[in-house]
Write an enzyme that holds these catalytic residues in place. Structure first.
Site, PDB file in Angstrom:
ATOM      1  N   TYR A  62       8.395  18.172  -4.634  1.00  0.00           N
ATOM      2  CA  TYR A  62       7.433  17.740  -3.623  1.00  0.00           C
ATOM      3  C   TYR A  62       6.215  17.187  -4.238  1.00  0.00           C
ATOM      4  O   TYR A  62       4.956  17.092  -3.540  1.00  0.00           O
ATOM      5  CB  TYR A  62       7.298  19.006  -2.696  1.00  0.00           C
ATOM      6  CG  TYR A  62       8.500  19.508  -2.321  1.00  0.00           C
ATOM      7  CD1 TYR A  62       9.263  19.023  -1.230  1.00  0.00           C
ATOM      8  CD2 TYR A  62       8.832  20.868  -2.788  1.00  0.00           C
ATOM      9  CE1 TYR A  62      10.366  19.801  -0.806  1.00  0.00           C
ATOM     10  CE2 TYR A  62       9.928  21.580  -2.261  1.00  0.00           C
ATOM     11  CZ  TYR A  62      10.719  20.945  -1.249  1.00  0.00           C
ATOM     12  OH  TYR A  62      11.681  21.756  -0.734  1.00  0.00           O
TER      13      TYR A  62
ATOM     14  N   ASP B  25      14.877  10.576  -7.443  1.00  0.00           N
ATOM     15  CA  ASP B  25      14.793  11.843  -7.388  1.00  0.00           C
ATOM     16  C   ASP B  25      15.743  12.655  -6.755  1.00  0.00           C
ATOM     17  O   ASP B  25      16.612  11.976  -6.025  1.00  0.00           O
ATOM     18  CB  ASP B  25      13.394  12.296  -6.952  1.00  0.00           C
ATOM     19  CG  ASP B  25      12.341  12.287  -7.462  1.00  0.00           C
ATOM     20  OD1 ASP B  25      12.261  11.558  -8.540  1.00  0.00           O
ATOM     21  OD2 ASP B  25      11.283  12.960  -7.048  1.00  0.00           O
ATOM     22  N   ASP B  26      16.099  13.818  -7.214  1.00  0.00           N
ATOM     23  CA  ASP B  26      17.077  14.733  -6.529  1.00  0.00           C
ATOM     24  C   ASP B  26      18.746  14.707  -6.655  1.00  0.00           C
ATOM     25  O   ASP B  26      19.384  15.472  -6.108  1.00  0.00           O
ATOM     26  CB  ASP B  26      17.131  14.695  -4.959  1.00  0.00           C
ATOM     27  CG  ASP B  26      15.651  14.992  -4.504  1.00  0.00           C
ATOM     28  OD1 ASP B  26      14.650  15.578  -5.297  1.00  0.00           O
ATOM     29  OD2 ASP B  26      14.999  14.937  -3.349  1.00  0.00           O
TER      30      ASP B  26
ATOM     31  N   HIS C 269      15.263   8.087  -3.863  1.00  0.00           N
ATOM     32  CA  HIS C 269      16.177   9.291  -4.085  1.00  0.00           C
ATOM     33  C   HIS C 269      17.279   8.829  -3.682  1.00  0.00           C
ATOM     34  O   HIS C 269      17.939   8.014  -2.932  1.00  0.00           O
ATOM     35  CB  HIS C 269      16.080  10.363  -2.709  1.00  0.00           C
ATOM     36  CG  HIS C 269      14.469  10.950  -2.759  1.00  0.00           C
ATOM     37  ND1 HIS C 269      13.405   9.984  -2.189  1.00  0.00           N
ATOM     38  CD2 HIS C 269      13.898  11.997  -3.127  1.00  0.00           C
ATOM     39  CE1 HIS C 269      12.442  11.084  -2.256  1.00  0.00           C
ATOM     40  NE2 HIS C 269      12.644  12.119  -2.984  1.00  0.00           N
TER      41      HIS C 269
ATOM     42  N   HIS D 113      13.745  17.460 -12.886  1.00  0.00           N
ATOM     43  CA  HIS D 113      13.164  17.616 -11.479  1.00  0.00           C
ATOM     44  C   HIS D 113      13.570  19.124 -11.030  1.00  0.00           C
ATOM     45  O   HIS D 113      13.416  19.358 -10.045  1.00  0.00           O
ATOM     46  CB  HIS D 113      13.924  16.736 -10.866  1.00  0.00           C
ATOM     47  CG  HIS D 113      13.124  16.422  -9.488  1.00  0.00           C
ATOM     48  ND1 HIS D 113      11.683  16.330  -9.079  1.00  0.00           N
ATOM     49  CD2 HIS D 113      13.469  16.539  -7.967  1.00  0.00           C
ATOM     50  CE1 HIS D 113      11.567  16.133  -7.879  1.00  0.00           C
ATOM     51  NE2 HIS D 113      12.468  16.223  -7.248  1.00  0.00           N
TER      52      HIS D 113
END
Length: 253
Positions: free
Chosen positions: A145, A55-56, A199, A105
């Protein structure tokens, strides 16, 4: 109600767009779910299937991660931010060429439950447009989140996306060693399967991933993408799992 493919972590649109998924905590309504957000759920998936997700990103460390994945011939799923895809377009293009899945995302990592519908739609659709301009074809949406509600599931579905969470959280934003990441994602005595959350914005995660992947493979993991995992695990059995704490926005770089 027949659970749709990977319904525990792939939140499918119910028969009615206004309905709350009956499999999420029995017949509870949204009002009976904890105020912060419903927790992700674990499941009884096909032992051996391990979907590695990041993610991210992309970020300044992602190229090194892509090199590592190529070396080990592992296909991963990247849930990227639109603003980061715009900043690092060459990384998105490489993900596609290397055979990874590139998914949505949001644009800039807000808590989607705190946005009105127009803002939610913009977060999703601007990111879809950015990814498609770089050769990706997103099919899934992971809300920042893990924060979602039934209307977000329906909105994502209207844009051709299914909401997906995770079942194994590395908490790599908190812990930065191979042993810590391994103990979080695959406790002793549990089968090697699930959707694993990492991440790619943390250099410590990249440094640890070689050891983590080698260990998972040694425990019997067959690495798959989210789409492959979904296809292979049509009938999950839900049970509560831990949830990712809401991190400050500064943690997303």
């Amino acid at each position: 109600m027949r659970w749709l493919a990977c319904a525990v972590v792939l939140l499918m649109l119910p028969m009615s767009a206004e309905a709350w998924p009956s499999w999420l905590g029995g017949a509870q309504s949204p009002k009976s779910i904890p105020a912060d957000r419903p927790p992700p759920l674990d499941f009884g998936g096909k032992t051996g299937d391990c979907a590695i997700t990041f993610d991210d990103g992309p970020g300044q460390h992602t190229t090194k991660l892509l090199d590592l994945l190529a070396e080990r011939q592992v296909k991963a799923t990247f849930f990227v931010l639109g603003e980061h895809a715009r900043r690092y377009p060459e990384m998105i293009r490489r993900m596609v060429v290397d055979g990874h899945e590139v998914e949505n995302h949001s644009w800039d990592h807000p808590d989607m439950r705190k946005l009105d519908e127009a803002a939610r739609q913009k977060e999703i659709e601007d990111t879809v447009a950015q990814l498609r301009s770089l050769g990706a074809d997103p099919k899934f949406f992971r809300p920042p989140y893990g924060s979602y509600d039934p209307s977000l599931v329906a909105l994502a579905r209207k844009d051709g996306l299914e909401v997906v969470l995770w079942s194994r959280d590395s908490e790599d934003w908190r812990y930065h060693t191979v042993s810590a990441l391994e103990s979080n994602i695959l406790p002793v005595g549990q089968g090697a399967h699930g959707i694993f959350l990492f991440h790619d914005i943390h250099d410590s995660t990249i440094a640890a991933m070689g050891g983590v992947l080698d260990d998972l493979k040694g425990r019997g993991c067959h690495f798959v993408t989210i789409a492959q995992y979904r296809a292979a695990n049509p009938s999950p059995t839900p049970r509560p799992s831990g949830q990712e704490p809401v991190r400050p926005a500064a943690a997303v770089q």
